[in-house]
Design an enzyme around this catalytic site. Structure first.
Site, PDB file in Angstrom:
ATOM      1  N   ASP A   1      -4.873 -10.714  -0.351  1.00 52.18           N
ATOM      2  CA  ASP A   1      -3.541 -11.314  -0.272  1.00 52.18           C
ATOM      3  C   ASP A   1      -2.766 -11.100  -1.569  1.00 52.18           C
ATOM      4  O   ASP A   1      -3.285 -11.349  -2.659  1.00 52.18           O
ATOM      5  CB  ASP A   1      -3.665 -12.814   0.016  1.00 52.18           C
ATOM      6  CG  ASP A   1      -2.299 -13.447   0.229  1.00 52.18           C
ATOM      7  OD1 ASP A   1      -1.503 -12.894   1.025  1.00 52.18           O
ATOM      8  OD2 ASP A   1      -2.021 -14.489  -0.403  1.00 52.18           O
ATOM      9  N   HIS A   2      -1.545 -10.606  -1.443  1.00 55.19           N
ATOM     10  CA  HIS A   2      -0.665 -10.312  -2.576  1.00 55.19           C
ATOM     11  C   HIS A   2      -1.271  -9.277  -3.522  1.00 55.19           C
ATOM     12  O   HIS A   2      -1.091  -9.342  -4.736  1.00 55.19           O
ATOM     13  CB  HIS A   2      -0.247 -11.593  -3.317  1.00 55.19           C
ATOM     14  CG  HIS A   2       0.779 -12.382  -2.567  1.00 55.19           C
ATOM     15  ND1 HIS A   2       0.476 -13.105  -1.442  1.00 55.19           N
ATOM     16  CD2 HIS A   2       2.116 -12.529  -2.765  1.00 55.19           C
ATOM     17  CE1 HIS A   2       1.572 -13.671  -0.973  1.00 55.19           C
ATOM     18  NE2 HIS A   2       2.585 -13.335  -1.746  1.00 55.19           N
TER      19      HIS A   2
ATOM     20  N   HIS B   1       4.983   0.056  -0.616  1.00 54.99           N
ATOM     21  CA  HIS B   1       5.823  -0.855   0.173  1.00 54.99           C
ATOM     22  C   HIS B   1       4.919  -1.961   0.685  1.00 54.99           C
ATOM     23  O   HIS B   1       3.689  -1.841   0.644  1.00 54.99           O
ATOM     24  CB  HIS B   1       6.463  -0.105   1.352  1.00 54.99           C
ATOM     25  CG  HIS B   1       5.442   0.487   2.250  1.00 54.99           C
ATOM     26  ND1 HIS B   1       4.817   1.670   1.973  1.00 54.99           N
ATOM     27  CD2 HIS B   1       4.858   0.020   3.373  1.00 54.99           C
ATOM     28  CE1 HIS B   1       3.917   1.915   2.902  1.00 54.99           C
ATOM     29  NE2 HIS B   1       3.913   0.917   3.768  1.00 54.99           N
TER      30      HIS B   1
ATOM     31  N   HIS C   1       3.641  -5.133   3.516  1.00 54.14           N
ATOM     32  CA  HIS C   1       3.537  -5.560   4.914  1.00 54.14           C
ATOM     33  C   HIS C   1       3.086  -7.012   4.938  1.00 54.14           C
ATOM     34  O   HIS C   1       2.353  -7.450   4.049  1.00 54.14           O
ATOM     35  CB  HIS C   1       2.479  -4.754   5.675  1.00 54.14           C
ATOM     36  CG  HIS C   1       2.833  -3.331   5.908  1.00 54.14           C
ATOM     37  ND1 HIS C   1       3.797  -2.945   6.810  1.00 54.14           N
ATOM     38  CD2 HIS C   1       2.349  -2.191   5.360  1.00 54.14           C
ATOM     39  CE1 HIS C   1       3.880  -1.623   6.813  1.00 54.14           C
ATOM     40  NE2 HIS C   1       3.017  -1.133   5.939  1.00 54.14           N
TER      41      HIS C   1
ATOM     42  N   GLU D   1       0.347  -4.606  11.291  1.00 50.51           N
ATOM     43  CA  GLU D   1       1.362  -4.591  10.232  1.00 50.51           C
ATOM     44  C   GLU D   1       2.691  -5.060  10.783  1.00 50.51           C
ATOM     45  O   GLU D   1       3.589  -5.392  10.025  1.00 50.51           O
ATOM     46  CB  GLU D   1       1.542  -3.165   9.688  1.00 50.51           C
ATOM     47  CG  GLU D   1       0.338  -2.602   8.980  1.00 50.51           C
ATOM     48  CD  GLU D   1       0.549  -1.161   8.549  1.00 50.51           C
ATOM     49  OE1 GLU D   1       1.530  -0.526   8.991  1.00 50.51           O
ATOM     50  OE2 GLU D   1      -0.274  -0.666   7.762  1.00 50.51           O
TER      51      GLU D   1
ATOM     52  N   HIS E   1       0.839  -1.194   0.000  1.00 55.90           N
ATOM     53  CA  HIS E   1       0.000   0.000   0.000  1.00 55.90           C
ATOM     54  C   HIS E   1       0.880   1.252   0.000  1.00 55.90           C
ATOM     55  O   HIS E   1       2.096   1.185   0.160  1.00 55.90           O
ATOM     56  CB  HIS E   1      -0.977   0.027   1.193  1.00 55.90           C
ATOM     57  CG  HIS E   1      -0.349   0.285   2.529  1.00 55.90           C
ATOM     58  ND1 HIS E   1      -1.076   0.546   3.663  1.00 55.90           N
ATOM     59  CD2 HIS E   1       0.951   0.331   2.923  1.00 55.90           C
ATOM     60  CE1 HIS E   1      -0.275   0.730   4.681  1.00 55.90           C
ATOM     61  NE2 HIS E   1       0.952   0.615   4.281  1.00 55.90           N
TER      62      HIS E   1
ATOM     63  N   CYS F   1       5.583   5.139   5.137  1.00 55.00           N
ATOM     64  CA  CYS F   1       4.390   4.573   4.482  1.00 55.00           C
ATOM     65  C   CYS F   1       3.895   5.472   3.344  1.00 55.00           C
ATOM     66  O   CYS F   1       2.944   5.128   2.643  1.00 55.00           O
ATOM     67  CB  CYS F   1       3.271   4.315   5.490  1.00 55.00           C
ATOM     68  SG  CYS F   1       3.479   2.759   6.371  1.00 55.00           S
TER      69      CYS F   1
HETATM   70 NI    NI Z   1       2.676   0.854   5.456  1.00 55.51          NI
END
Ligand code: NI
Length: 148
Positions: A79-80, A39, A41, A124, A14, A33
């Protein structure tokens, strides 16, 4: 009352960026972030259902069934994925952990066949845990505070 929790992890990327704010304010608020290219998590998700034990099954809810519901409504959707662009029901939401909890709650609440959704915990990283109790309505909470 019994509380049954299903735990799972998923990976997603995200970027936290509010287009209504300037680039420099975004960097100040969201720090790493806010990285322009996003990036990733590894999220840990805990879903808790509460209810009474059904005497026929000895269960509140079959955890395998709960897992299937969470897989369908949440896991397979996020997911992914890039949470900013890949998930239609997250469009127009800043994908902070708090906002993800609310979106997950809205998807899951009506799909729990036994007991009731009690809490969603999302993190996270192991050291920051975000918990949402959606049945304690934000509006109700504010009204109660005002009358005190
Ligand atoms: Ni983040």
């Amino acid at each position: 009352m019994h509380y049954v929790t299903k735990k799972m992890t998923f990976c997603a990327s995200h970027r936290l960026h509010n287009p209504k704010l300037s680039d420099s304010v975004n960097r100040e608020i969201f720090e790493v972030c806010n990285n322009p290219n996003g990036h990733g998590h590894t999220y840990t998700l805990e879903i808790t259902v509460r209810g009474r034990v059904n005497p026929e099954t000895g269960m509140v809810i079959n955890v395998r069934e709960l897992k299937r519901i969470i897989n369908r409504e949440i896991f397979e959707q996020v997911d992914h994925k890039n949470l900013n662009v890949d998930v239609p029901w997250l469009e127009d939401r800043l994908p902070t952990t708090e906002n993800l909890c609310v979106a997950f709650w809205q998807r899951l609440e009506k799909n729990i066949p036994y007991g009731e959704l009690f809490s969603i915990k999302l993190s996270e990283s192991p050291n920051s845990i975000f918990e949402y109790l959606g049945h304690i309505g934000d509006r109700h909470h504010c009204e109660r505070n005002r009358s005190q």
